[in-house]
Motif scaffolding. Structure first.
Motif, mmCIF file in Angstrom:
data_model
loop_
_atom_site.group_PDB
_atom_site.id
_atom_site.type_symbol
_atom_site.label_atom_id
_atom_site.label_comp_id
_atom_site.label_asym_id
_atom_site.label_seq_id
_atom_site.Cartn_x
_atom_site.Cartn_y
_atom_site.Cartn_z
ATOM 1 N N GLN A 1 13.228 12.989 27.092
ATOM 2 C CA GLN A 1 14.331 11.745 27.296
ATOM 3 C C GLN A 1 14.138 11.021 26.069
ATOM 4 N N ALA A 2 15.335 10.477 25.421
ATOM 5 C CA ALA A 2 15.654 9.445 24.623
ATOM 6 C C ALA A 2 15.228 8.224 25.200
ATOM 7 N N ASP A 3 14.354 7.365 24.544
ATOM 8 C CA ASP A 3 14.058 6.015 24.761
ATOM 9 C C ASP A 3 13.862 5.393 23.497
ATOM 10 N N HIS A 4 13.900 3.776 23.692
ATOM 11 C CA HIS A 4 13.637 3.005 22.814
ATOM 12 C C HIS A 4 12.260 3.276 22.259
ATOM 13 N N ALA A 5 11.848 3.424 20.987
ATOM 14 C CA ALA A 5 10.582 3.632 20.587
ATOM 15 C C ALA A 5 9.654 2.385 20.442
ATOM 16 N N GLY A 6 10.176 1.194 20.689
ATOM 17 C CA GLY A 6 9.415 -0.024 20.846
ATOM 18 C C GLY A 6 9.198 -0.604 22.148
ATOM 19 N N THR A 7 10.190 -0.537 23.024
ATOM 20 C CA THR A 7 9.758 -1.268 24.115
ATOM 21 C C THR A 7 9.399 -0.388 25.296
ATOM 22 N N PRO B 1 6.564 2.024 27.017
ATOM 23 C CA PRO B 1 5.204 2.014 26.973
ATOM 24 C C PRO B 1 4.954 3.512 26.588
ATOM 25 N N MET B 2 3.792 3.911 25.775
ATOM 26 C CA MET B 2 3.525 5.499 25.345
ATOM 27 C C MET B 2 3.462 6.201 26.679
ATOM 28 N N ARG C 1 6.837 7.738 28.279
ATOM 29 C CA ARG C 1 7.445 8.570 27.428
ATOM 30 C C ARG C 1 7.829 9.919 28.089
ATOM 31 N N GLY D 1 14.361 6.934 13.503
ATOM 32 C CA GLY D 1 12.925 6.718 13.366
ATOM 33 C C GLY D 1 12.581 5.767 14.580
ATOM 34 N N ASN D 2 13.603 5.099 15.285
ATOM 35 C CA ASN D 2 13.424 4.226 16.158
ATOM 36 C C ASN D 2 13.689 4.572 17.728
ATOM 37 N N VAL D 3 13.878 5.952 17.833
ATOM 38 C CA VAL D 3 14.225 6.663 19.093
ATOM 39 C C VAL D 3 13.305 7.679 19.462
ATOM 40 N N VAL D 4 12.897 7.672 20.507
ATOM 41 C CA VAL D 4 11.978 8.760 20.997
ATOM 42 C C VAL D 4 12.873 9.935 21.336
ATOM 43 N N PRO D 5 12.513 11.089 20.588
ATOM 44 C CA PRO D 5 13.343 12.495 20.369
ATOM 45 C C PRO D 5 13.545 12.755 22.052
ATOM 46 N N GLN E 1 15.961 -3.617 26.991
ATOM 47 C CA GLN E 1 15.708 -2.185 26.355
ATOM 48 C C GLN E 1 14.489 -1.843 26.838
ATOM 49 N N VAL F 1 2.685 0.939 20.043
ATOM 50 C CA VAL F 1 3.569 1.959 20.404
ATOM 51 C C VAL F 1 3.954 2.345 19.104
ATOM 52 N N ASN G 1 5.907 6.249 17.040
ATOM 53 C CA ASN G 1 7.052 7.349 16.946
ATOM 54 C C ASN G 1 7.435 8.097 15.893
ATOM 55 N N LEU H 1 9.255 10.850 9.660
ATOM 56 C CA LEU H 1 9.338 9.489 9.616
ATOM 57 C C LEU H 1 8.435 8.973 10.727
ATOM 58 N N GLU I 1 7.035 5.616 12.772
ATOM 59 C CA GLU I 1 7.267 4.016 13.020
ATOM 60 C C GLU I 1 6.107 3.737 14.017
ATOM 61 N N ARG J 1 4.614 -0.077 16.180
ATOM 62 C CA ARG J 1 4.604 -1.404 16.279
ATOM 63 C C ARG J 1 3.507 -2.074 17.254
ATOM 64 N N GLY K 1 9.196 -6.140 22.548
ATOM 65 C CA GLY K 1 8.694 -4.788 22.053
ATOM 66 C C GLY K 1 9.889 -4.373 20.971
ATOM 67 N N SER L 1 17.385 2.693 26.871
ATOM 68 C CA SER L 1 18.127 2.142 25.703
ATOM 69 C C SER L 1 18.000 3.146 24.559
ATOM 70 N N HIS L 2 18.763 2.807 23.592
ATOM 71 C CA HIS L 2 18.851 3.959 22.377
ATOM 72 C C HIS L 2 19.463 4.975 23.053
#
Lengths: 409, 409
Positions: free
Chosen positions: A217-223, A225-226, A229, A269-273, B187, B256, B258, B279, B281, B283, B350, B376-377
């Motif tokens: 699932q795509a998710d924000h790679a910053g917000t 939590p590991m 994902r 780079g900032n999106v979980v694949p 997000q 986190v 990615n 790539l 990343e 945080r 995050g 998000s994303h």
């Protein structure tokens, strides 16, 4: 039988201009460069007196017009990305030059015709060996419908855009064709290392190719939590690493494998694949070893399926059994090297060739010449002009010996 | 202060048409869709009475014309591949709607202007935060020359093709700008899980991004014995697998990371990869943890460098330190939520935002509203219309409180 070495080399250089990439070529099957090369080859065949056309799968096929029996000589003129100038192309132009010599009556092949063919997409941009499989009646309309390249473009569409789709597909003619001959660079280091000039192929290894797909699932790679994902990319990395370990354990003496293509989606780079795919290819001369390695893929996928919320799917895309060359033709090639006192050796082919398809329908033989540094599938691929011409002469002499054997001299 | 909720939502829906992808948008920085959205936004700002233009980095910037002091409200209108319709866009249109209300004299901000900005390429298609860095004087011409996307296309070229390159680059005006406000969807899942309507950001985590490159040699994947290969693909798989293990060991509580993009070259199933890149990343809110994780990348690269004849290179592409929001503005946002009796919480971000760049030059504050499912994303990203409008109202009321504090009411 006298071949025109300058003309052979000149034709090779002309063909290398289509998709020229430094010292090599970038001529993926059905690309504009590949189509232009096919149109050029068609003209060359006609000038050599052959009844030539491009068929419904893109094969360029030229038939001798004055005979009932013929040998078929060919290979392919498509390339891998940034490939070499001789891979495939040389085998086709060997046939073309021999047909030219025969057309000029500078050969003793009056009763034995020489048909020449360039098979489409041998390298598998859309479907490995598509042209030779079609020629041997082993490629269905469904196969064509389902074949796509790594970008998802469909074979059916490119055939239609190229104008090939409307044409009938040429077929092998058992009543006409005595044998299939393919000349090729070795694409490996053995001949050079052992100071041999000609490799006489005894068997071609089996090839299998699978696609590994991880779906998360795509998710924000910053917000995100590991632990929350569903990271398809991390899952594919773990799967590929595990598979490479398993292959090392399960391999046969001559086994080889390759993960040549990986793609992550969406790919930022900032999106979980959300999805990740890998292309795995492996080869061995023995069927049981191929089955064992394929089992390792299924086992690795089962081992990781569902871990981290990621599903794993395996598609087995391609399966080609090992193929033995015709024993009598192998002897004929060897006799030709002895008559000319050329250092030659029998060897298996680690690379797949159209001959592995043809050999199941027609006595087939392959002749290798050395690859400098064993390099291939790279623009650095090369062979000396002397070795190129020597290979053509040995092939031509083999045809003379065959004509005598068959009472067609 | 009265905002027109219907107009705000209508503008959000109009903007979402540019690069529409299902329920989300595909509006990568400087793509045709992104450029069209910028042209549309420019017109909206002018209709709101702002002195608006698109600057040399692609920022769309509109200034109030009748004041000496102003707050700056903004975010970004570019998206990740297949991203959400609110990410960035909502924060820009919050500013636009508040500027419209002020222009219509439906606010008490007579002496406090509202400048609105959409920063270019926040998502880092070419250079993360390029627009806000440029606005704060932190993006050099050399930075622009060196920035490329994952396909190797250069930022300088796309700026030139878009017609932005010729324009001057807008700059922050400390004599004019009192503060920077950015509204954004969370997000993440926290507000929804804790039944809060407004998140008041206290600090933004630091972000670092590195490119791992493995360099080997292309060879035929069938004829080259495994022990003679220089397989850049297998090396990158091992490196990434090792790095993910090291990160798990070295992580901080809130860390986190990615691996969002991988590419093999030349990329064919039957060619040993000559090069492979990933790539990475990561945080964390704390600098020492960021340094420790970066050390793990260097250590993993050193561990695998040279193995199997493959060289490993690491480039540290991006480094952004954690950024604290302005304590006084945080209090002001919180006071606005209390006045309106809206459930709110203080929280770290995050995700990186343009506010992390602005906060080093200007008192800055961020307001979050809930993300449904924390998504998000991704095109699945969404928030209720009620929450969108509530966030705008809280931001507008905060400006009224700030105007009073500053004696500009």
């Amino acid at each position: 039988m006298q071949l025109n070495h300058d003309r052979l080399l000149d034709s090779l250089r002309q063909l290398a201009q289509f998709g020229k990439a430094g010292t090599g070529v970038n001529r993926l099957a059905f690309s504009p460069e590949d189509q232009a090369a096919r149109a050029w080859l068609l003209e060359q065949m006609r000038e050599a007196g052959l009844d030539a056309r491009i068929d419904g799968i893109g094969n360029v096929y030229g038939r001798a017009t004055d005979v009932e029996r013929a040998v078929l000589i060919g290979s392919h003129t498509d390339s891998v990305p940034k490939g070499g100038w001789l891979d495939g192309a040389m085998g086709v132009l060997y046939g073309l030059e021999i047909a030219r010599a025969r057309h000029e009556a500078r050969s003793s092949l009056a009763q034995l015709g020489v048909d020449v063919i360039s098979f489409a997409d041998e390298e598998g941009t859309y479907r490995a060996l598509a042209g030779s499989l079609s020629f041997c009646g082993q490629l269905s309309a469904t196969d064509i419908e389902q074949a796509t390249n790594t970008d998802g473009a469909s074979l059916a569409e490119v055939l239609s855009h190229a104008g090939y789709a409307g044409q009938p597909r040429a077929r092998l003619d058992p009543g006409r064709h005595l044998a299939y001959f393919e000349g090729h660079i070795e694409q490996g280091p053995r001949l050079e290392v052992e100071n041999q000039k000609i490799g006489i192929v005894t068997t071609i290894v089996g090839i299998r190719r699978s696609r590994l797909s991880c779906l998360g699932q795509a998710d924000h790679a910053g917000t995100t939590p590991m632990h929350l994902r569903k990271d398809a990319g991390a899952a594919l990395i773990a799967l590929c690493a595990r598979l490479l370990e398993r292959f090392e354990q399960a391999r046969g003496e001559l086994s080889v494998w390759n993960i040549g293509h990986i793609v992550f989606a969406p790919g930022a780079g900032n999106v979980v694949p959300s999805s990740a795919q890998a292309l795995v290819e492996f080869r061995d001369p023995r069927l049981p070893v191929l089955d064992r390695l394929q089992g390792e893929i299924d086992a690795a996928a089962a081992e990781l399926h569902g871990r981290g919320g990621v599903t794993v799917e395996v598609e087995h895309l391609l399966g080609i059994a090992p193929a033995d060359m015709d024993a009598s033709l192998v002897d004929t090639l060897e006799a030709a090297t002895r008559n000319r006192v050329v250092p030659a050796m029998r060897m298996p082919s680690g690379a797949g060739h159209d001959a592995m398809v043809l050999s199941r329908h027609l006595p087939s033989a392959m002749l290798f010449i050395p690859s400098i540094g064993g390099r291939s599938h790279d623009t650095a691929e090369n062979t000396t002009e002397e070795d190129i011409c020597l290979g053509a002469d040995i092939l031509a002499h083999s045809l003379e010996l065959l004509a005598v054997q068959k009472g067609l001299a």
